[in-house]
Structures are given as structure tokens and as C-alpha cells.
Design a protein around this motif. Structure first.
Motif, mmCIF file in Angstrom:
data_model
loop_
_atom_site.group_PDB
_atom_site.id
_atom_site.type_symbol
_atom_site.label_atom_id
_atom_site.label_comp_id
_atom_site.label_asym_id
_atom_site.label_seq_id
_atom_site.Cartn_x
_atom_site.Cartn_y
_atom_site.Cartn_z
ATOM 1 N N ASP A 1 0.815 -1.213 0.000
ATOM 2 C CA ASP A 1 0.000 0.000 0.000
ATOM 3 C C ASP A 1 0.847 1.260 0.000
ATOM 4 O OD1 ASP A 1 -2.317 -1.518 0.062
ATOM 5 O OD2 ASP A 1 -2.346 -1.611 2.255
ATOM 6 N N HIS B 1 3.883 1.766 -1.428
ATOM 7 C CA HIS B 1 4.577 2.032 -2.686
ATOM 8 C C HIS B 1 3.871 1.313 -3.822
ATOM 9 C CE1 HIS B 1 7.907 3.900 -0.581
ATOM 10 N NE2 HIS B 1 8.062 2.831 0.169
ATOM 11 N N LYS B 2 3.633 2.016 -4.915
ATOM 12 C CA LYS B 2 3.081 1.387 -6.104
ATOM 13 C C LYS B 2 4.144 0.492 -6.726
ATOM 14 C CE LYS B 2 0.077 5.337 -7.184
ATOM 15 N NZ LYS B 2 -0.212 6.404 -8.184
ATOM 16 N N GLU C 1 6.659 2.331 -8.730
ATOM 17 C CA GLU C 1 7.631 3.050 -7.912
ATOM 18 C C GLU C 1 8.714 2.111 -7.398
ATOM 19 O OE1 GLU C 1 5.549 4.975 -4.771
ATOM 20 O OE2 GLU C 1 5.003 6.718 -5.976
#
Length: 375
Positions: free
Chosen positions: A170, A172-173, A176
Motif C-alpha cells: 500500500d 509504494h506502487k 515506484e
């Protein structure tokens, strides 16, 4: 041979401060606070400000060097060797590499986990080995080539672990996380260039290591501090994670620190830990061995990973353990950490050369530069 209390203290200090360096930087990234002019809460994303703090820590090594030198000169028989005089501009090229590589890594640390950050930094072995062959004329041993292959395999496993865990992360995407991992590896190319420059131009001048670290810190601190001014006006759009979407908003960083002083504690932790880590690393090499220093540097990855799990900063993933073991094996093979073990085996008389090779390696590391002193 049993370690003395002082040697145990140095080993513990190196392991502790080395781990704190990465953990404090990641802790700062996890804060959010209001910025200037009433801007709402947003993440503390100021990698270049953090890099300035790290260089301030390195610069403090220069102060420590002169304090120790003055104290030593007051003795009836001085024992400290200050090293020969040199042109400080000799350190400018490696300092620029250090500045660029460190800044990229702090950007990446804001995108990925602290443990992956530390593990992926092992990629420096690959590029240092290749560049030393190309530009220093060094011939790598077969075990070093095998170590490089193991390192590549370990990086693939760690990257795969990040890819798989990124889907359920949740904070970090996935994009990313992948970008952060690639930036870390890219930064290791720059760090490898720095190491080669240091070995080619700095080591031969017999510069005291604390003075070498401090001189590079001096250049990095003042140059990057000045660069914060144009960075304040360079718009980079959605790439920047600050309200004004500029390359670095130092004023926003100070405003966030004013609203949440704990951020300052995290930044000070990074600054102080890098100074003590450099001192402890140099002292471990001098008092124990270069091999012990390499082992302790690898062990801090475990400490960072365990602490991150305990604090809930990341989730457990079995592939990370496998990746770390492979990376550790690669590091051991490349740095020749397997030879002391072979020396004890009657079937491997060639390993007896390990102890003879340890002294030159220790002298090389103590001779100057900071190739082994990175945060």
C-alpha cells in the motif's frame, strides 16, 4: 585469537551505526507534515536535503582528523601518521560521483524498502570489478568472476521479490518499487566509477582515511548546498513529490521539520551515524582485519531487514532471504572471504596465502579514499 573489549566495541559500533544510517534515512521518508504557506500534509520527500546532511557527517570526519592529530602531537612520542600532502582538488571528481550517486540512492530509498535498498547496493561489486579490469588493468581471479555471477543472480531474486510484494504494497506502487530498484542499481555504476577514481588517483598519495572522507564530504556538502538554490526553481512536474513540483524544495523541508521536529531527529541520526560508521569501519580494518570489515558490512543488511520487519515497515517475503544469501555468497567470493576458511583445511594448502594477502588489503583500505566507507 579472542577479540579484546575494544575490538568488540568497534565491531558493534560499525554494525550499529551502519544499520542506523539506512534506517534513519528511511524513517525520515516515512514522515508527513504540513509545508510552507499552509500547504496540507504531505510526505517528507527531500532526497537532496538528506544527501546534504550525509555529506555534513562526512565533513565532520575532517574535524575529527585534526582533533586527533592535535591530541597526538602533544604526546612525547606521536604515533599518528597524517599522510603526505596532496592537492585537495584531487578529491573533486570522486566527490562529484559520490554526490550524484548518493542523491540518486536517496531518491530511490523513497520508492522502495530499506532492506531491498541495502541488498541492491551489492550491485557495486559487478561494476567495480568490470571497471577495474577496463581502466586499472586488474586481472580478476576465477572466484571473483563467479562472485559477480552470483551477485547478478542475487539481484534478480531480490528484484523478483520486490516485484511480487509490490502488488500488495500500500505504501509504494509497483511502478515506484521497480523504478526505485533500477535507480539503486544505476547509482552503483556511479559509485563504482568513484571507487576506481579513488584507487587510481587517491590511494597512491597515502592520504589518511579520515582526511580523505572529510575532504570528499567538504566538496559534496558545499557543492550540493549551492545546487539547492537552482533546484528550488527547476520544475520537473509529477516526478517530484513536493507541492511546488520542483527538483528540490529545501524551504518546504525546513517548514516540515518545524511542524514535526521528529524529522530533524531522523536527519541528525543519518548525519551522526555516517560519521561514526566511517570511523568504526576504518578502525575495524586497522585493529582487526579488512575481512572482518566486509563481513560486518554484509551483516548490517540482516539488521536492517529484521528491524524493518519488526517495525512493520515491510512485509516478510521468503525470496528476500534467498536473494540475500546469494548476494552474501557473491560478496564472499568476490572479496576472497572464502580463502581464510580454505586455509584451515589440510586439503587446500593454497588457502595459506589468505593471511599473507590480508596485510596488503588492509594497507590499501587504510591508505586513503572511502571506497569501503559508503553509507
Amino acid at each position: 585469537m579472542a577479540w579484546t573489549k575494544y575490538q568488540l566495541f568497534l565491531a558493534g559500533l560499525m554494525l550499529t551505526t551502519g544499520s542506523l544510517n539506512t534506517l534513519s534515512a528511511k524513517w525520515a521518508d516515512m514522515f508527513s507534515a504540513p509545508g510552507c504557506s499552509g500547504t496540507p500534509n504531505h510526505a517528507f520527500s527531500h532526497p537532496f536535503v538528506q544527501a546534504v546532511g550525509m555529506f555534513l557527517g562526512e565533513l565532520s570526519c575532517l574535524v575529527v582528523f585534526h582533533i586527533l592529530l592535535c591530541h597526538d602531537r602533544r604526546k612525547p612520542e606521536p604515533t599518528m601518521v597524517p599522510g603526505q600532502s596532496f592537492n585537495p582538488l584531487l578529491f573533486l571528481p570522486p566527490a562529484l560521483c559520490d554526490m550524484l550517486g548518493t542523491s540518486i540512492m536517496y531518491v530511490a530509498l523513497n520508492m522502495t524498502s530499506a532492506s531491498s535498498f541495502q541488498m541492491l547496493r551489492g550491485a557495486v561489486i559487478i561494476f567495480t570489478g568490470l571497471l577495474s579490469v577496463a581502466f586499472l588493468g586488474r586481472r580478476l581471479q576465477p572466484s571473483q568472476w563467479i562472485g559477480i555471477l552470483f551477485t547478478i543472480l542475487g539481484l534478480v531474486v531480490v528484484g523478483l521479490a520486490d516485484f511480487m510484494s509490490g502488488h500488495g504494497n500500500d505504501s509504494h506502487k509497483l511502478s515506484e518499487v521497480i523504478t526505485g530498484d533500477l535507480l539503486i542499481i544505476m547509482a552503483q555504476i556511479i559509485v563504482a566509477v568513484q571507487m576506481v577514481l579513488e584507487e587510481k588517483f587517491v590511494y597512491k598519495h597515502n592520504v589518511h582515511p579520515l582526511k580523505a572522507v572529510g575532504t570528499e564530504g567538504f566538496f559534496g556538502f558545499f557543492i550540493l548546498s549551492l545546487l539547492l538554490i537552482p533546484m528550488f526553481y527547476i520544475h520537473v512536474g509529477s516526478f517530484a513529490d513536493n507541492p511546488r513540483q520542483v527538483l528540490e524544495d529545501a524551504l518546504d523541508a525546513f517548514c516540515q521539520i518545524g511542524h514535526k521536529p521528529l524529522i530533524l531527529l531522523a536527519l541528525l541520526g543519518n548525519t551522526v551515524s555516517i560519521a561514526f560508521f566511517n570511523f568504526a569501519g576504518i578502525s575495524v580494518t586497522k585493529e582487526i582485519s579488512a575481512t572482518t570489515r566486509m563481513v560486518l558490512d554484509s551483516l548490517r543488511t540482516v539488521v536492517i531487514w529484521v528491524v524493518s520487519l519488526a517495525l512493520g515497515w515491510e512485509v516478510f517475503h521468503g525470496l528476500q532471504i534467498l536473494g540475500f544469501i546469494i548476494l552474501l555468497l557473491g560478496t564472499a567470493l568476490y572479496n576472497g572471504l572464502h580463502t581464510p576458511l580454505m586455509a584451515k583445511l589440510p586439503c587446500c594448502p593454497g588457502g595459506q596465502r589468505a593471511e599473507e594477502e590480508e596485510a596488503p588489503e588492509r594497507e590499501r583500505l587504510l591508505g586513503g579514499g572511502k571506497a569501503a566507507n559508503e553509507s
